[in-house]
Design a protein around this motif. Sequence first.
Motif: not given
Length: 425
Positions: A145-156
């Motif tokens: 289960l993967c959630r949180g796709g609405r608050s994804l943030r770019g990163t390294e």
Amino acid sequence: MQWYEIRGGHRLDGTVSVHGAKNSVLPILCATLLNSGVSVIHNCPRLSDVEASVAILRHLGCQVDWEGDTVCVDATVVQRSDVPEHLMREMRSSVIFLGAILARTGEAVVSMPGGCELGPRPIDLHLAALERLGAEVAVQGGNLLCRGGRSLRGTEISLSLPSVGATENALLCACGAEGTTILQNAAREPEIVDLVRFLRSLGADIRGEGTSTLRIEGNHPLHSGEHTVIGDRIVAATYLSAAASAGGEVYLTGVDPEQLTTVTALLRDAGAEVRREPGAVWMRCEGLPHSVGPVRTSPYPGFPTDAQPVLMAALCRSRGTTMIVETMFENRYRHVDELRRMGADILVVNRVALITGVERLHGAPVEAHDLRGGGALAVAALGAEGVTQLSGLHHIRRGYASLPEDLRALGAEIRWRQGETTEGA
Ligand code: UD1
């Protein structure tokens, strides 16, 4: 039971056009989900893995239409976030849907992909990359289960090894994240470059394809796009190996020879004449190939693990001994026992295989246990005396859209058969 009946010993002469690359088209089909419009993809091979991807897209709500070798995906409406278990099982690379579904719908539910014929294939790097982007990952009742796709943030993100699949998943997910993602130690395979070019045709802002560092500006508005998939370098390597095994002169079109340099360099060392042209490669091989220096499989631009079985098959009839070291997958010698049934002299110790060339191979009933192992058995059969009955065709159809047709165009005697083989297998 179905099998190919191959009568070996004919030279291969002629021209073949190589179909589109399986390992490009699969992630590209996943990527069509990112665009709530229409993606038109040309040079799509009709492979069972491609049909499975199309089935997943349709399950999610997309409209998918074929016209010849062009596939048109309308992803305006995506109603679901899950991949059913039977489709997940059918094709291990369906795990690449994870990043795309998450970025598109905000969550994704897929069953855990099992091990496969090449040995355990973990997805720890895929999941760690998605978590770095802000996804919450949990395993529940055999589902991922993967959630949180609405608050994804770019990163390294720095991959501990340049996994092709993890690079693709991270790339697709980062397209849906707010801000910039820098992906270090990314895979450099031509299929990654092709995926980035497709995403760019949709309006994505990605730089660095073909190098170890990808820079993705996420949440870029995407629009409908059109793309032509690159030719399949592993199918090309298979046909070149077939011509080395049986002898002959072949001209392959629809493939970039720059993506085949490690393969053609070894075939040259084995005694073949090779000429590279833009979008085509010509090869002539007369007499028995010579053994070649040690071959180590490694990530691109090294020698591809997917071409290891077909090169090995071409060297079964050769002068001298060749050492192959398979560094990528631990169970990638399943074709060896079958090659031995045809008279090959191969010693395997862990990841090292020693192929001592023999002058003659003979036809035998053999079975493909994985995709490229199946290609290898066809290659050996073409150079063998007598008839080979090659079964396990479902593996072969995952990656070769027209193997018998293409080989027949080169003068091979290969027929599709159904019923019992002489072994009564
Ligand atoms: C892709 C190709 C496959 C090719 C392989 C290597 C597709 C559909 N398949 O597979 O044909 O043989 O690249 O060129 O494109 N690994 C981990 N953890 C992970 C992911 C990978 O340890 O999370 C390891 C694997 O076990 C393997 C190595 O990394 O030893 C390379 O695997 P990877 O590049 O991920 O291969 P795939 O993407 O599965």
